[in-house]
Design a protein around this motif. Structure first.
Motif, PDB file in Angstrom:
ATOM      1  N   MET A   6      44.459   6.298   5.950  1.00  0.00           N
ATOM      2  CA  MET A   6      44.807   4.871   5.950  1.00  0.00           C
ATOM      3  C   MET A   6      46.222   4.652   6.498  1.00  0.00           C
ATOM      4  N   TRP A   7      47.147   5.529   6.058  1.00  0.00           N
ATOM      5  CA  TRP A   7      48.533   5.361   6.534  1.00  0.00           C
ATOM      6  C   TRP A   7      48.635   5.619   8.027  1.00  0.00           C
ATOM      7  N   LEU A   8      47.699   6.450   8.513  1.00  0.00           N
ATOM      8  CA  LEU A   8      47.676   6.752   9.948  1.00  0.00           C
ATOM      9  C   LEU A   8      47.251   5.500  10.735  1.00  0.00           C
ATOM     10  N   ILE A   9      46.269   4.779  10.188  1.00  0.00           N
ATOM     11  CA  ILE A   9      45.808   3.544  10.836  1.00  0.00           C
ATOM     12  C   ILE A   9      46.945   2.512  10.827  1.00  0.00           C
ATOM     13  N   LYS A  10      47.639   2.459   9.686  1.00  0.00           N
ATOM     14  CA  LYS A  10      48.762   1.516   9.542  1.00  0.00           C
ATOM     15  C   LYS A  10      49.851   1.840  10.574  1.00  0.00           C
ATOM     16  N   LEU A  11      50.119   3.148  10.698  1.00  0.00           N
ATOM     17  CA  LEU A  11      51.163   3.565  11.650  1.00  0.00           C
ATOM     18  C   LEU A  11      50.715   3.262  13.088  1.00  0.00           C
ATOM     19  N   ALA A  12      49.419   3.530  13.359  1.00  0.00           N
ATOM     20  CA  ALA A  12      48.884   3.268  14.709  1.00  0.00           C
ATOM     21  C   ALA A  12      49.016   1.781  15.037  1.00  0.00           C
ATOM     22  N   TRP A  13      48.659   0.951  14.071  1.00  0.00           N
ATOM     23  CA  TRP A  13      48.723  -0.503  14.278  1.00  0.00           C
ATOM     24  C   TRP A  13      50.163  -0.928  14.569  1.00  0.00           C
ATOM     25  N   LYS A  14      51.096  -0.364  13.790  1.00  0.00           N
ATOM     26  CA  LYS A  14      52.514  -0.714  14.004  1.00  0.00           C
ATOM     27  C   LYS A  14      52.983  -0.214  15.366  1.00  0.00           C
ATOM     28  N   LEU A  45      44.907  12.150  16.496  1.00  0.00           N
ATOM     29  CA  LEU A  45      44.157  11.115  15.791  1.00  0.00           C
ATOM     30  C   LEU A  45      44.907   9.781  15.843  1.00  0.00           C
ATOM     31  N   LEU A  46      46.221   9.871  15.679  1.00  0.00           N
ATOM     32  CA  LEU A  46      47.064   8.666  15.728  1.00  0.00           C
ATOM     33  C   LEU A  46      46.943   7.981  17.099  1.00  0.00           C
ATOM     34  N   LEU A  47      47.067   8.797  18.158  1.00  0.00           N
ATOM     35  CA  LEU A  47      46.979   8.245  19.515  1.00  0.00           C
ATOM     36  C   LEU A  47      45.573   7.713  19.798  1.00  0.00           C
ATOM     37  N   LEU A  48      44.576   8.424  19.243  1.00  0.00           N
ATOM     38  CA  LEU A  48      43.183   7.995  19.440  1.00  0.00           C
ATOM     39  C   LEU A  48      42.957   6.631  18.794  1.00  0.00           C
ATOM     40  N   ILE A  49      43.468   6.470  17.586  1.00  0.00           N
ATOM     41  CA  ILE A  49      43.301   5.176  16.898  1.00  0.00           C
ATOM     42  C   ILE A  49      43.984   4.077  17.714  1.00  0.00           C
ATOM     43  N   ILE A 107      41.864   0.981  19.361  1.00  0.00           N
ATOM     44  CA  ILE A 107      42.166  -0.421  19.028  1.00  0.00           C
ATOM     45  C   ILE A 107      42.483  -1.199  20.313  1.00  0.00           C
ATOM     46  N   THR A 108      43.333  -0.610  21.172  1.00  0.00           N
ATOM     47  CA  THR A 108      43.744  -1.314  22.390  1.00  0.00           C
ATOM     48  C   THR A 108      42.557  -1.524  23.335  1.00  0.00           C
ATOM     49  N   VAL A 109      41.822  -0.435  23.591  1.00  0.00           N
ATOM     50  CA  VAL A 109      40.730  -0.503  24.577  1.00  0.00           C
ATOM     51  C   VAL A 109      39.595  -1.412  24.078  1.00  0.00           C
ATOM     52  N   VAL A 110      39.216  -1.235  22.805  1.00  0.00           N
ATOM     53  CA  VAL A 110      38.111  -2.048  22.274  1.00  0.00           C
ATOM     54  C   VAL A 110      38.507  -3.529  22.275  1.00  0.00           C
ATOM     55  N   LEU A 139      42.188  10.416  26.780  1.00  0.00           N
ATOM     56  CA  LEU A 139      42.258  11.861  26.506  1.00  0.00           C
ATOM     57  C   LEU A 139      43.542  12.450  27.089  1.00  0.00           C
ATOM     58  N   TYR A 140      44.066  11.773  28.129  1.00  0.00           N
ATOM     59  CA  TYR A 140      45.274  12.302  28.776  1.00  0.00           C
ATOM     60  C   TYR A 140      46.439  12.459  27.782  1.00  0.00           C
ATOM     61  N   PRO A 141      46.781  11.393  27.008  1.00  0.00           N
ATOM     62  CA  PRO A 141      47.859  11.591  26.038  1.00  0.00           C
ATOM     63  C   PRO A 141      47.544  12.698  25.039  1.00  0.00           C
ATOM     64  N   MET A 142      46.249  12.818  24.707  1.00  0.00           N
ATOM     65  CA  MET A 142      45.872  13.840  23.727  1.00  0.00           C
ATOM     66  C   MET A 142      46.089  15.241  24.293  1.00  0.00           C
ATOM     67  N   VAL A 143      45.734  15.391  25.578  1.00  0.00           N
ATOM     68  CA  VAL A 143      45.956  16.700  26.225  1.00  0.00           C
ATOM     69  C   VAL A 143      47.460  16.986  26.249  1.00  0.00           C
ATOM     70  N   LYS A 144      48.245  15.947  26.526  1.00  0.00           N
ATOM     71  CA  LYS A 144      49.703  16.140  26.552  1.00  0.00           C
ATOM     72  C   LYS A 144      50.212  16.562  25.172  1.00  0.00           C
ATOM     73  N   VAL A 145      49.612  15.998  24.125  1.00  0.00           N
ATOM     74  CA  VAL A 145      50.034  16.358  22.762  1.00  0.00           C
ATOM     75  C   VAL A 145      49.704  17.817  22.473  1.00  0.00           C
ATOM     76  N   ILE A 146      48.516  18.232  22.908  1.00  0.00           N
ATOM     77  CA  ILE A 146      48.114  19.631  22.658  1.00  0.00           C
ATOM     78  C   ILE A 146      49.129  20.572  23.307  1.00  0.00           C
ATOM     79  N   ARG A 147      49.612  20.173  24.499  1.00  0.00           N
ATOM     80  CA  ARG A 147      50.505  21.063  25.249  1.00  0.00           C
ATOM     81  C   ARG A 147      51.977  20.883  24.882  1.00  0.00           C
TER      82      ARG A 147
END
Lengths: 406, 242
Positions: free
Chosen positions: A1-9, A312-316, A320-323, A389-397
């Protein structure tokens, strides 16, 4: 839940960046829906025009008639069949026809022509024959006169109120002959029909050919062309009998189908270019975001945030943005498509005249089918999510030491 | 006395294939619990690299770093993230708070990552903010705080997880002298009263003056290490260089 809150902020941290991303998706959906619905609307209109020339959407014949179009392949008119076919709510009209060929003569000229016996009122519902009258009057039930196409009229030099003589072979080898007054002149867009068609009432044609109570086809109009195959199947299911064949306009006019296929392929290329532009638009904002947040991401990993949580944070944030962009785009495109359906883009000048000469309406209406909104919305959504997925790949690396270097 | 950091023969080489540059060269370093140590040296001497190696943010090319009995050079990237979360507090030069979160939420963030229960989180955060003198700023966003206040929130965040030690990279570099002095007072008090171990990299004479132990790095090697003064929790915090 806090992750969703942080993503929204986080989404609203940089309003302009978020709004740019959402706007890119928003306009992408609108453009995409418009392209698709216009393309489909134009094809629907083309089909509507083509079937209203002559063929109708669906025809029922005696089996074998389409391959060998002779009177001996006619069938007995059946009121029961008409009623059972009309139980399908997609069928708006059914009209019986008796068609064959004959030699048409005036005083000194003879020419082969297509004689079509029709039920004037029903036929008009399907082919809008009445609108094609340029001189004279449309046929009445049991009218003794005939309607002559413009080309044939000129060739035979027969005009309004003149008499035409027809000679041909009737049903089962009988001789067919008769003379009829010209009640009206018709103008068709199709040059083929314009040069050889001749219409009379069904009883008159049956009498001329000695084919009493016989028909060569039932022609049908539909409410919705997208249910063509379903309707065709329902006619067969209605139990019309094995001695009949049910043919759709696609089977009767394969050249039109081929034209649509070819045109669709080139539209796909245009749509592909549009999707590519959409990709660049969305990707640009993502790149901007990653450059801006590189340090922050490095710092979060440094203080102990697991990469999977960061992903997960970036995905949320992305979802939210894309949808939101997609939903807003779909909502905004609805009135635009509706407007273009009610007020189609009209051609003018010479181009419009060319269209009209061939019997086509010079308009580009948009299709209001729900499928366009859903499909295009989903495609843009998928593009947005795949690019996320691009930001996610960047996070992995990400390596915190490098990411936090100023 | 418990050893918190035990580094043996630690080296970090850049351009190993061409002209090798030793950022950290064969360093031995032992830090006891409760130390208040400054890592000093000229720019490029390897202070930040050594701090990154000890913090598990970078891997040494040779040597071992044992923290609380765990050789962190053998841990995978994911294990290191987890290890850092539980054992190391970080204070960065430019504060690095999350701008969308309030001061309280920034400090609480680490505890959320550790899945600490909400009640315990609130208890800890309130106590920490009392210690750093920012109880009235709990709900302020970083943008509304001064540089000194932001760095104090960063200290609270570093301490919230109760780490084995705190690594602070030039913590006073972006602060005015009053804020820097204030921050150092807080860290010295936490060191004295709570026995929290601090290791700073710094150029700042004010930090060096407050440190109990000063390690000087030159060209990636320890050139001087002032005698470590045994720390007792009762001992007064020195304002003079040991």
């Amino acid at each position: 839940m806090w992750l969703i809150k942080l993503a929204w902020k986080n989404i609203w941290r940089n309003r302009s960046r978020t709004l740019i991303t959402m706007a890119a998706i928003f306009f992408a959906v609108i453009l995409s829906v418009l392209t698709s619905s216009l393309q489909d609307g134009v094809f629907d209109n083309l089909v509507k025009n083509m079937v209203s020339f002559y063929s109708g959407y669906i025809q029922v014949h005696k089996k074998g008639y389409w391959d060998e179009q002779v009177l001996d392949n006619s069938f007995e008119a059946s009121y029961k069949m008409e009623q059972s076919v009309l139980t399908d709510h997609n069928i708006t009209a059914i009209s019986p026809r008796l068609e064959s060929f004959a030699l048409a003569s005036s005083a000194a000229i003879t020419k082969g022509c297509l004689v079509v016996g029709i039920s004037p009122e029903e036929e008009n519902k399907i082919t809008r024959l009445k609108e094609k009258i340029t001189e004279g009057a449309y046929l009445q039930e049991n009218d003794p006169g005939i309607l002559l196409s413009e080309g044939l009229s000129k060739r035979l030099q027969l005009y309004l109120h003149d008499t035409i003589i027809l000679i041909g072979q009737g049903y089962q080898g009988a001789t067919a002959a008769g003379k009829y007054p010209v009640n009206g002149i018709l103008k068709f867009g199709s040059p083929e029909l314009n040069d050889k068609a001749l219409f009379m009432t069904l009883p008159l044609a049956q009498d001329f050919y000695g084919a009493y109570n016989r028909l060569t086809s039932y022609v049908m109009a539909l409410k919705d062309n997208s249910s063509l195959q379903k309707t065709s199947a329902s006619i067969i299911d209605a139990g019309i009998g094995r001695e009949y064949e049910v043919m759709t306009w696609e089977e009767m006019m394969p050249d039109v189908v081929q034209h649509i296929k070819t045109d669709t392929a080139s539209s796909r290329i245009i749509q592909g270019i549009l999707y590519l532009l959409i990709c660049f638009g969305i990707f640009g904002t993502l790149l901007m975001m990653m450059v801006e947040r590189k340090f922050e991401i490095g710092m979060l990993v440094a203080i102990g945030m697991k990469k999977i949580k960061l992903i997960l944070l970036l995905l949320i944030e992305s979802v939210i943005t894309v949808v939101s962009g997609c939903l807003l785009g779909i909502i905004a495109s609805m009135p635009v498509v509706w407007y273009l359906n009610r007020h189609p883009i009209s051609l003018s000048g010479e181009t419009a005249k060319i269209y009209e000469r061939f019997g086509f309406e010079p308009v580009f209406p948009a299709s209001t089918e729900t499928i366009h909104f859903i499909t295009q919305g989903l495609i843009v959504l998928m593009i947005g999510l795949v690019l996320s997925l691009y930001p996610m790949v960047k996070v992995i690396r990400v390596r915190p030491v490098l990411a936090m270097k100023r | 006395m418990q050893t918190v950091i035990d580094a043996h023969n630690v080296s970090k080489v850049y351009n190993a294939d061409t002209i090798p540059v030793y950022a950290v060269n064969n360093v031995h370093l032992h830090l006891q619990k409760g130390e208040f140590t400054a890592l000093v040296g000229p720019s490029g001497s390897g202070k930040t690299t050594l701090l990154n190696l000890i913090g598990g943010l970078d891997k040494p090319d040779s040597g071992n770093i044992i923290i609380n009995g765990v050789d962190i050079t053998t841990l995978s990237a994911n294990e290191l993230i987890n290890f850092r979360l539980k054992n190391i507090g970080f204070v960065f030069q430019s504060f690095n708070l999350i701008p969308v979160l309030t001061a309280k939420e920034n400090a609480e963030f680490i505890l959320q990552l550790q899945k600490v229960h909400r009640k315990e989180r609130i208890k800890r955060i309130e106590a920490l903010f009392k210690q750093i003198g920012l109880s009235d700023k709990l709900n302020e966003r970083p943008a509304k705080l001064s540089g000194g206040q932001q760095q104090r929130v960063a200290v609270a965040r570093a301490l919230a997880s109760r780490p084995q030690f705190v690594l602070a990279d030039e913590p006073t570099a972006n602060l005015d002298s009053r804020s820097a002095s204030n921050l150092l007072d807080i860290m010295a008090r936490l060191n004295k009263e709570e026995g929290i171990t601090f290791l700073f990299s710094t150029h700042d004479q004010r930090v060096i003056d407050r440190a109990r132990r000063v390690i000087t790095l030159v060209d990636g090697q320890i050139s001087n290490d002032t005698a470590a003064v045994p720390v007792t929790h009762e001992a007064p915090v020195s304002t003079e260089k040991s």
